[in-house]
Design a protein around this motif. Structure first.
Motif, PDB file in Angstrom:
ATOM      1  N   ASN A  19       0.856  -1.183   0.000  1.00  0.00           N
ATOM      2  CA  ASN A  19       0.000   0.000   0.000  1.00  0.00           C
ATOM      3  C   ASN A  19       0.894   1.236   0.000  1.00  0.00           C
ATOM      4  O   ASN A  19       2.009   1.193   0.521  1.00  0.00           O
ATOM      5  CB  ASN A  19      -0.880   0.020   1.255  1.00  0.00           C
ATOM      6  N   PRO A  20       0.406   2.357  -0.560  1.00  0.00           N
ATOM      7  CA  PRO A  20       1.219   3.580  -0.557  1.00  0.00           C
ATOM      8  C   PRO A  20       1.552   4.025   0.862  1.00  0.00           C
ATOM      9  O   PRO A  20       0.685   4.070   1.736  1.00  0.00           O
ATOM     10  CB  PRO A  20       0.335   4.609  -1.250  1.00  0.00           C
ATOM     11  N   ILE A  21       2.833   4.310   1.100  1.00  0.00           N
ATOM     12  CA  ILE A  21       3.304   4.741   2.421  1.00  0.00           C
ATOM     13  C   ILE A  21       3.291   6.264   2.522  1.00  0.00           C
ATOM     14  O   ILE A  21       2.940   6.811   3.548  1.00  0.00           O
ATOM     15  CB  ILE A  21       4.725   4.206   2.680  1.00  0.00           C
ATOM     16  N   ASN A  38      12.855   9.326   2.780  1.00  0.00           N
ATOM     17  CA  ASN A  38      14.164   8.757   3.109  1.00  0.00           C
ATOM     18  C   ASN A  38      14.059   7.726   4.232  1.00  0.00           C
ATOM     19  O   ASN A  38      14.688   6.675   4.177  1.00  0.00           O
ATOM     20  CB  ASN A  38      15.155   9.854   3.483  1.00  0.00           C
ATOM     21  N   ARG A  39      13.250   8.009   5.252  1.00  0.00           N
ATOM     22  CA  ARG A  39      13.072   7.062   6.347  1.00  0.00           C
ATOM     23  C   ARG A  39      12.443   5.763   5.843  1.00  0.00           C
ATOM     24  O   ARG A  39      12.899   4.672   6.153  1.00  0.00           O
ATOM     25  CB  ARG A  39      12.190   7.652   7.453  1.00  0.00           C
ATOM     26  N   ALA A  40      11.402   5.883   5.027  1.00  0.00           N
ATOM     27  CA  ALA A  40      10.717   4.702   4.499  1.00  0.00           C
ATOM     28  C   ALA A  40      11.642   3.894   3.589  1.00  0.00           C
ATOM     29  O   ALA A  40      11.652   2.655   3.648  1.00  0.00           O
ATOM     30  CB  ALA A  40       9.454   5.119   3.746  1.00  0.00           C
ATOM     31  N   LEU A  41      12.430   4.563   2.753  1.00  0.00           N
ATOM     32  CA  LEU A  41      13.361   3.850   1.880  1.00  0.00           C
ATOM     33  C   LEU A  41      14.461   3.164   2.686  1.00  0.00           C
ATOM     34  O   LEU A  41      14.879   2.052   2.346  1.00  0.00           O
ATOM     35  CB  LEU A  41      13.968   4.796   0.846  1.00  0.00           C
ATOM     36  N   ASN A  42      14.931   3.800   3.759  1.00  0.00           N
ATOM     37  CA  ASN A  42      15.944   3.162   4.603  1.00  0.00           C
ATOM     38  C   ASN A  42      15.388   1.931   5.300  1.00  0.00           C
ATOM     39  O   ASN A  42      16.068   0.912   5.411  1.00  0.00           O
ATOM     40  CB  ASN A  42      16.479   4.147   5.645  1.00  0.00           C
ATOM     41  N   ASP A  43      14.156   2.024   5.787  1.00  0.00           N
ATOM     42  CA  ASP A  43      13.554   0.907   6.516  1.00  0.00           C
ATOM     43  C   ASP A  43      13.090  -0.215   5.591  1.00  0.00           C
ATOM     44  O   ASP A  43      13.352  -1.382   5.843  1.00  0.00           O
ATOM     45  CB  ASP A  43      12.358   1.386   7.347  1.00  0.00           C
ATOM     46  N   HIS A  44      12.364   0.143   4.535  1.00  0.00           N
ATOM     47  CA  HIS A  44      11.675  -0.851   3.718  1.00  0.00           C
ATOM     48  C   HIS A  44      12.351  -1.166   2.384  1.00  0.00           C
ATOM     49  O   HIS A  44      12.025  -2.179   1.763  1.00  0.00           O
ATOM     50  CB  HIS A  44      10.238  -0.403   3.458  1.00  0.00           C
ATOM     51  N   THR A  70      16.384  11.578  -3.372  1.00  0.00           N
ATOM     52  CA  THR A  70      16.517  10.370  -2.555  1.00  0.00           C
ATOM     53  C   THR A  70      17.545   9.388  -3.091  1.00  0.00           C
ATOM     54  O   THR A  70      17.998   8.522  -2.354  1.00  0.00           O
ATOM     55  CB  THR A  70      15.169   9.631  -2.432  1.00  0.00           C
ATOM     56  N   GLY A  71      17.894   9.488  -4.360  1.00  0.00           N
ATOM     57  CA  GLY A  71      18.815   8.525  -4.959  1.00  0.00           C
ATOM     58  C   GLY A  71      18.162   7.180  -5.226  1.00  0.00           C
ATOM     59  O   GLY A  71      18.840   6.179  -5.420  1.00  0.00           O
ATOM     60  N   ALA A  72      16.844   7.164  -5.260  1.00  0.00           N
ATOM     61  CA  ALA A  72      16.103   5.922  -5.494  1.00  0.00           C
ATOM     62  C   ALA A  72      15.916   5.687  -6.991  1.00  0.00           C
ATOM     63  O   ALA A  72      16.202   6.564  -7.811  1.00  0.00           O
ATOM     64  CB  ALA A  72      14.742   5.994  -4.806  1.00  0.00           C
ATOM     65  N   GLU A  73      15.443   4.494  -7.301  1.00  0.00           N
ATOM     66  CA  GLU A  73      15.082   4.150  -8.676  1.00  0.00           C
ATOM     67  C   GLU A  73      13.602   3.836  -8.714  1.00  0.00           C
ATOM     68  O   GLU A  73      13.012   3.467  -7.700  1.00  0.00           O
ATOM     69  CB  GLU A  73      15.897   2.958  -9.149  1.00  0.00           C
ATOM     70  N   MET A  74      13.000   3.984  -9.888  1.00  0.00           N
ATOM     71  CA  MET A  74      11.566   3.768 -10.028  1.00  0.00           C
ATOM     72  C   MET A  74      11.311   2.594 -10.979  1.00  0.00           C
ATOM     73  O   MET A  74      11.305   2.759 -12.189  1.00  0.00           O
ATOM     74  CB  MET A  74      10.891   5.043 -10.552  1.00  0.00           C
ATOM     75  N   PRO A  75      11.073   1.397 -10.426  1.00  0.00           N
ATOM     76  CA  PRO A  75      10.792   0.248 -11.285  1.00  0.00           C
ATOM     77  C   PRO A  75       9.452   0.344 -12.004  1.00  0.00           C
ATOM     78  O   PRO A  75       9.270  -0.263 -13.048  1.00  0.00           O
ATOM     79  CB  PRO A  75      10.778  -0.948 -10.331  1.00  0.00           C
ATOM     80  N   GLN A  76       8.498   1.113 -11.428  1.00  0.00           N
ATOM     81  CA  GLN A  76       7.169   1.163 -12.034  1.00  0.00           C
ATOM     82  C   GLN A  76       6.439   2.435 -11.644  1.00  0.00           C
ATOM     83  O   GLN A  76       6.572   2.923 -10.526  1.00  0.00           O
ATOM     84  CB  GLN A  76       6.349  -0.039 -11.576  1.00  0.00           C
ATOM     85  N   GLN A  77       5.647   2.944 -12.587  1.00  0.00           N
ATOM     86  CA  GLN A  77       4.726   4.036 -12.310  1.00  0.00           C
ATOM     87  C   GLN A  77       3.453   3.779 -13.095  1.00  0.00           C
ATOM     88  O   GLN A  77       3.489   3.552 -14.308  1.00  0.00           O
ATOM     89  CB  GLN A  77       5.292   5.386 -12.710  1.00  0.00           C
ATOM     90  N   ILE A  78       2.336   3.781 -12.379  1.00  0.00           N
ATOM     91  CA  ILE A  78       1.031   3.634 -13.020  1.00  0.00           C
ATOM     92  C   ILE A  78       0.139   4.735 -12.466  1.00  0.00           C
ATOM     93  O   ILE A  78      -0.142   4.760 -11.270  1.00  0.00           O
ATOM     94  CB  ILE A  78       0.397   2.256 -12.738  1.00  0.00           C
ATOM     95  N   LEU A  84       9.117   2.865  -5.639  1.00  0.00           N
ATOM     96  CA  LEU A  84      10.490   3.342  -5.500  1.00  0.00           C
ATOM     97  C   LEU A  84      11.330   2.294  -4.806  1.00  0.00           C
ATOM     98  O   LEU A  84      10.858   1.615  -3.891  1.00  0.00           O
ATOM     99  CB  LEU A  84      10.541   4.636  -4.680  1.00  0.00           C
ATOM    100  N   MET A  85      12.587   2.167  -5.222  1.00  0.00           N
ATOM    101  CA  MET A  85      13.493   1.191  -4.635  1.00  0.00           C
ATOM    102  C   MET A  85      14.850   1.836  -4.415  1.00  0.00           C
ATOM    103  O   MET A  85      15.382   2.523  -5.283  1.00  0.00           O
ATOM    104  CB  MET A  85      13.633  -0.005  -5.568  1.00  0.00           C
ATOM    105  N   ARG A  86      15.393   1.623  -3.206  1.00  0.00           N
ATOM    106  CA  ARG A  86      16.758   2.039  -2.893  1.00  0.00           C
ATOM    107  C   ARG A  86      17.325   1.025  -1.908  1.00  0.00           C
ATOM    108  O   ARG A  86      16.798   0.823  -0.834  1.00  0.00           O
ATOM    109  CB  ARG A  86      16.770   3.441  -2.268  1.00  0.00           C
ATOM    110  N   ARG A  87      18.397   0.384  -2.312  1.00  0.00           N
ATOM    111  CA  ARG A  87      19.031  -0.634  -1.467  1.00  0.00           C
ATOM    112  C   ARG A  87      19.636  -0.008  -0.222  1.00  0.00           C
ATOM    113  O   ARG A  87      20.171   1.093  -0.262  1.00  0.00           O
ATOM    114  CB  ARG A  87      20.136  -1.354  -2.232  1.00  0.00           C
ATOM    115  N   ASN A  88      19.544  -0.751   0.892  1.00  0.00           N
ATOM    116  CA  ASN A  88      20.156  -0.356   2.149  1.00  0.00           C
ATOM    117  C   ASN A  88      20.876  -1.586   2.693  1.00  0.00           C
ATOM    118  O   ASN A  88      20.234  -2.544   3.107  1.00  0.00           O
ATOM    119  CB  ASN A  88      19.100   0.132   3.150  1.00  0.00           C
ATOM    120  N   PRO A  89      22.214  -1.599   2.688  1.00  0.00           N
ATOM    121  CA  PRO A  89      22.945  -2.782   3.140  1.00  0.00           C
ATOM    122  C   PRO A  89      22.721  -3.107   4.615  1.00  0.00           C
ATOM    123  O   PRO A  89      22.887  -4.241   5.034  1.00  0.00           O
ATOM    124  CB  PRO A  89      24.414  -2.450   2.878  1.00  0.00           C
TER     125      PRO A  89
END
Length: 100
Positions: A19-21, A38-44, A70-78, A84-89
């Motif tokens: 669901n949209p965060i 940024n918080r959501a991308l770091n966590d999820h 944010t430095g994220a990537e967008m795999p999909q937009q509808i 949005l996706m951003r890896r967090n090691p």
């Protein structure tokens, strides 16, 4: 890093149940919205957001600005929804949508 078609497909499959965060409304990108993204991308690592800012051109500009900040990537937009996706090691496996 550009995502391959196989990666995009896998991320879209995971994102289908999310669901949209975060919702970006007509007032645009405020500091609070950027902090929450940024918080959501770091966590999820993989999140779904809703962008309700008006016409198509404004929406594209807002999404481009979000990706730049944010430095994220967008795999999909509808429509108004974007994935949005951003890896967090150091992501917590209990929170990460990619490590479940």
């Amino acid at each position: 890093m550009a995502l391959s078609n196989e990666q995009k497909k896998a991320y879209r499959a995971i994102g289908h149940t999310l669901n949209p965060i975060v919702t970006v409304a007509a007032n645009g990108l405020t500091e609070g919205v950027i902090e929450e993204l940024n918080r959501a991308l770091n966590d999820h690592e993989l999140i779904k957001i809703k962008v309700s800012v008006g016409d198509r051109d404004v929406k594209k500009e807002v999404l481009a600005e979000i990706l730049r900040i944010t430095g994220a990537e967008m795999p999909q937009q509808i429509g108004n929804t974007a994935l949005l996706m951003r890896r967090n090691p150091k992501a917590n496996p209990k929170l990460s949508n990619l490590k479940r």
